[in-house]
Motif scaffolding. Structure first.
Motif, PDB file in Angstrom:
ATOM      1  N   MET A  35       0.847  -1.204   0.000  1.00 54.94           N
ATOM      2  CA  MET A  35       0.000   0.000   0.000  1.00 54.94           C
ATOM      3  C   MET A  35       0.878   1.248   0.000  1.00 54.94           C
ATOM      4  SD  MET A  35      -3.009   1.548   0.223  1.00 54.94           S
ATOM      5  CE  MET A  35      -4.304   0.506   0.892  1.00 54.94           C
ATOM      6  N   LEU A  36       0.460   2.232  -0.759  1.00 53.54           N
ATOM      7  CA  LEU A  36       1.113   3.536  -0.758  1.00 53.54           C
ATOM      8  C   LEU A  36       0.328   4.476   0.149  1.00 53.54           C
ATOM      9  CD1 LEU A  36       3.065   5.710  -1.847  1.00 53.54           C
ATOM     10  CD2 LEU A  36       1.489   5.996  -3.785  1.00 53.54           C
ATOM     11  N   TYR A  37       1.028   5.140   1.054  1.00 55.76           N
ATOM     12  CA  TYR A  37       0.413   6.090   1.972  1.00 55.76           C
ATOM     13  C   TYR A  37       0.946   7.494   1.663  1.00 55.76           C
ATOM     14  CZ  TYR A  37      -0.795   1.958   4.767  1.00 55.76           C
ATOM     15  OH  TYR A  37      -1.287   0.745   5.196  1.00 55.76           O
ATOM     16  N   ILE A  38       0.051   8.440   1.420  1.00 54.34           N
ATOM     17  CA  ILE A  38       0.423   9.842   1.253  1.00 54.34           C
ATOM     18  C   ILE A  38       0.249  10.482   2.623  1.00 54.34           C
ATOM     19  CG2 ILE A  38       0.052  11.953  -0.057  1.00 54.34           C
ATOM     20  CD1 ILE A  38       0.760   9.502  -1.784  1.00 54.34           C
ATOM     21  N   VAL A  39       1.357  10.826   3.263  1.00 53.26           N
ATOM     22  CA  VAL A  39       1.317  11.217   4.680  1.00 53.26           C
ATOM     23  C   VAL A  39       1.619  12.704   4.869  1.00 53.26           C
ATOM     24  CG1 VAL A  39       2.236  10.743   6.985  1.00 53.26           C
ATOM     25  CG2 VAL A  39       2.071   8.892   5.293  1.00 53.26           C
ATOM     26  N   ALA A  40       0.686  13.417   5.470  1.00 51.54           N
ATOM     27  CA  ALA A  40       0.904  14.824   5.815  1.00 51.54           C
ATOM     28  C   ALA A  40       1.772  14.914   7.066  1.00 51.54           C
ATOM     29  CB  ALA A  40      -0.424  15.526   6.050  1.00 51.54           C
ATOM     30  N   THR A  41       2.698  15.866   7.059  1.00 55.07           N
ATOM     31  CA  THR A  41       3.579  16.072   8.217  1.00 55.07           C
ATOM     32  C   THR A  41       3.491  17.534   8.664  1.00 55.07           C
ATOM     33  OG1 THR A  41       5.428  16.467   6.695  1.00 55.07           O
ATOM     34  CG2 THR A  41       5.171  14.236   7.572  1.00 55.07           C
ATOM     35  N   PRO A  42       3.941  17.849   9.883  1.00 58.95           N
ATOM     36  CA  PRO A  42       3.794  19.207  10.422  1.00 58.95           C
ATOM     37  C   PRO A  42       4.389  20.278   9.516  1.00 58.95           C
ATOM     38  CG  PRO A  42       4.422  17.691  12.165  1.00 58.95           C
ATOM     39  CD  PRO A  42       4.527  16.923  10.884  1.00 58.95           C
ATOM     40  N   ILE A  43       3.735  21.442   9.459  1.00 58.88           N
ATOM     41  CA  ILE A  43       4.248  22.567   8.698  1.00 58.88           C
ATOM     42  C   ILE A  43       5.036  23.519   9.585  1.00 58.88           C
ATOM     43  CG2 ILE A  43       2.513  22.482   6.883  1.00 58.88           C
ATOM     44  CD1 ILE A  43       0.865  24.506   8.344  1.00 58.88           C
ATOM     45  N   GLY A  44       5.132  23.222  10.842  1.00 55.84           N
ATOM     46  CA  GLY A  44       5.892  24.070  11.757  1.00 55.84           C
ATOM     47  C   GLY A  44       5.969  23.452  13.145  1.00 55.84           C
ATOM     48  N   ASN A  45       4.825  23.358  13.787  1.00 52.67           N
ATOM     49  CA  ASN A  45       4.754  22.822  15.146  1.00 52.67           C
ATOM     50  C   ASN A  45       4.748  21.295  15.115  1.00 52.67           C
ATOM     51  OD1 ASN A  45       3.863  21.991  17.752  1.00 52.67           O
ATOM     52  ND2 ASN A  45       2.953  24.001  18.075  1.00 52.67           N
ATOM     53  N   MET A  46       5.784  20.692  15.683  1.00 49.22           N
ATOM     54  CA  MET A  46       5.925  19.230  15.663  1.00 49.22           C
ATOM     55  C   MET A  46       4.758  18.517  16.335  1.00 49.22           C
ATOM     56  SD  MET A  46       8.638  17.856  14.219  1.00 49.22           S
ATOM     57  CE  MET A  46      10.367  18.082  13.786  1.00 49.22           C
ATOM     58  N   ARG A  47       4.085  19.201  17.260  1.00 52.03           N
ATOM     59  CA  ARG A  47       2.997  18.546  17.996  1.00 52.03           C
ATOM     60  C   ARG A  47       1.765  18.336  17.120  1.00 52.03           C
ATOM     61  NH1 ARG A  47       5.848  15.930  20.559  1.00 52.03           N
ATOM     62  NH2 ARG A  47       3.961  15.129  21.580  1.00 52.03           N
ATOM     63  N   GLU A  48       1.801  18.831  15.904  1.00 49.35           N
ATOM     64  CA  GLU A  48       0.682  18.593  14.995  1.00 49.35           C
ATOM     65  C   GLU A  48       0.827  17.273  14.242  1.00 49.35           C
ATOM     66  OE1 GLU A  48      -0.034  22.025  12.522  1.00 49.35           O
ATOM     67  OE2 GLU A  48      -1.295  22.865  14.094  1.00 49.35           O
ATOM     68  N   MET A  49       1.856  16.538  14.531  1.00 49.09           N
ATOM     69  CA  MET A  49       2.006  15.200  13.944  1.00 49.09           C
ATOM     70  C   MET A  49       0.903  14.317  14.509  1.00 49.09           C
ATOM     71  SD  MET A  49       4.077  13.544  11.890  1.00 49.09           S
ATOM     72  CE  MET A  49       4.861  11.942  11.553  1.00 49.09           C
ATOM     73  N   SER A  50       0.145  13.656  13.633  1.00 51.35           N
ATOM     74  CA  SER A  50      -0.983  12.856  14.114  1.00 51.35           C
ATOM     75  C   SER A  50      -0.534  11.485  14.611  1.00 51.35           C
ATOM     76  CB  SER A  50      -2.014  12.672  13.000  1.00 51.35           C
ATOM     77  OG  SER A  50      -1.538  11.770  12.009  1.00 51.35           O
ATOM     78  N   PHE A  51      -1.345  10.887  15.477  1.00 50.45           N
ATOM     79  CA  PHE A  51      -1.056   9.537  15.963  1.00 50.45           C
ATOM     80  C   PHE A  51      -1.022   8.561  14.790  1.00 50.45           C
ATOM     81  CE2 PHE A  51      -3.108  11.260  19.922  1.00 50.45           C
ATOM     82  CZ  PHE A  51      -1.982  11.176  20.726  1.00 50.45           C
ATOM     83  N   ARG A  52      -1.945   8.738  13.864  1.00 53.50           N
ATOM     84  CA  ARG A  52      -2.001   7.824  12.727  1.00 53.50           C
ATOM     85  C   ARG A  52      -0.746   7.950  11.856  1.00 53.50           C
ATOM     86  NH1 ARG A  52      -5.614   7.768   7.288  1.00 53.50           N
ATOM     87  NH2 ARG A  52      -5.141   5.634   6.665  1.00 53.50           N
ATOM     88  N   ALA A  53      -0.277   9.190  11.652  1.00 50.57           N
ATOM     89  CA  ALA A  53       0.928   9.380  10.846  1.00 50.57           C
ATOM     90  C   ALA A  53       2.122   8.670  11.478  1.00 50.57           C
ATOM     91  CB  ALA A  53       1.225  10.872  10.691  1.00 50.57           C
ATOM     92  N   VAL A  54       2.248   8.773  12.787  1.00 50.38           N
ATOM     93  CA  VAL A  54       3.346   8.080  13.491  1.00 50.38           C
ATOM     94  C   VAL A  54       3.209   6.574  13.321  1.00 50.38           C
ATOM     95  CG1 VAL A  54       4.366   7.605  15.753  1.00 50.38           C
ATOM     96  CG2 VAL A  54       3.685   9.940  15.160  1.00 50.38           C
ATOM     97  N   ASP A  55       1.994   6.064  13.478  1.00 55.07           N
ATOM     98  CA  ASP A  55       1.764   4.623  13.323  1.00 55.07           C
ATOM     99  C   ASP A  55       2.142   4.150  11.926  1.00 55.07           C
ATOM    100  OD1 ASP A  55       0.867   4.401  15.910  1.00 55.07           O
ATOM    101  OD2 ASP A  55      -1.265   4.452  15.376  1.00 55.07           O
TER     102      ASP A  55
END
Length: 268
Positions: A1-21
């Motif tokens: 599977m290919l995942y297109i993953v959004a990452t923080p644009i500034g504040n690292m705390r905006e990284m989602s739990f799902r993105a980390v998983d």
């Protein structure tokens, strides 16, 4: 599977739990800048092989990634910040995946377009993301012609070294429309400067910037602003409409009673 993953644009705390998983679970991570992505991965203790996927090598690397996906590998695509494909690499990979009959999904997250649009205070119910303005003046003129009459709010990306020139060009091309310049989104020094194109703005020229511009007036609104009621009626008569329909349309455009417009038509 290919995942297109959004990452923080500034504040690292905006990284989602799902993105980390997802980044922890995939076999490879395709990154626009492996060094910048390495910093992000270290922040969340993620250890995965990185593959450089940039504009200049996009076609070649996309073919390699498609091969890995066909082998059953899971791959995450990330950009330097925000959502891949939005003025960032990724479009070719997605096209190739669709052509090959491979599935892909999106891991939601930050996107500078959306943040800037909401922060601007301009209408957000309809907008158009135009990306970066071309560098060459001749290309810019052709580029902006596509958007000059668009009634939706316009969003442009602008690097710091181009911001003054971009604002000057947009003023020359679009006039004194309402505008907001948004910078350092989600960071400590997040800043929104609102005004009109042509104003003398003062702000720190640092960090990626987003320019949000008021859309064009509708033709009806422009006509209302520039004409008297008789002139407005005459506009529709010249188009071939009869007096009854011209009165009806003029009243609708100006949002006034037809009786008022009809009374003016009798004076013509």
């Amino acid at each position: 599977m290919l995942y297109i993953v959004a990452t923080p644009i500034g504040n690292m705390r905006e990284m989602s739990f799902r993105a980390v998983d997802v980044l922890n679970e995939v076999d490879f991570i395709a990154a626009e800048d492996t060094r910048r992505t390495g910093v992000l991965l270290n922040e969340f203790n993620i250890r995965k092989p990185l593959i450089s996927y940039q504009k200049h090598n996009e076609r070649t690397v996309a073919a390699r990634l498609i091969g890995l996906l066909k082998e059953g590998k899971d791959i995450a695509l990330v950009s330097d910040a925000g959502m891949p494909l939005i003025s960032d690499p990724g479009g070719i990979l997605v096209e190739e995946a669709i052509s090959a009959g491979l599935e892909y999904t999106v891991v939601s997250g930050p996107c500078a377009v959306i943040n800037a649009l909401v922060l601007s205070g301009l209408p957000a119910d309809s907008f158009l993301m135009a990306g970066f303005l071309p560098e060459k003046p001749s290309d810019r003129k052709r580029f902006i012609q596509k958007y000059a009459e668009v009634e939706a709010t316009l969003v442009f990306y602008s690097p710091p070294h181009n911001i003054a020139g971009d604002l000057e060009f947009l003023y020359s091309a679009l006039g004194a429309r309402k505008v907001a310049v948004v910078r350092e989104i989600t960071k400590i020094y997040e800043e929104v400067i609102r005004g009109r194109l042509g104003d003398a703005f003062s702000f720190t020229v640092k960090g990626e910037m987003v320019i949000v511009v008021e859309g064009a007036q509708s033709k009806a609104a422009a006509l209302t602003a520039k004409t008297t009621i008789p002139e407005h009626i005459r506009h529709y008569l010249d188009m071939g409409l009869d007096m009854k329909e011209a009165v009806k349309r003029t009243a609708s455009d100006r949002r006034i009673a037809k009786s008022v417009v009809y009374a003016e038509s009798l004076k013509m």
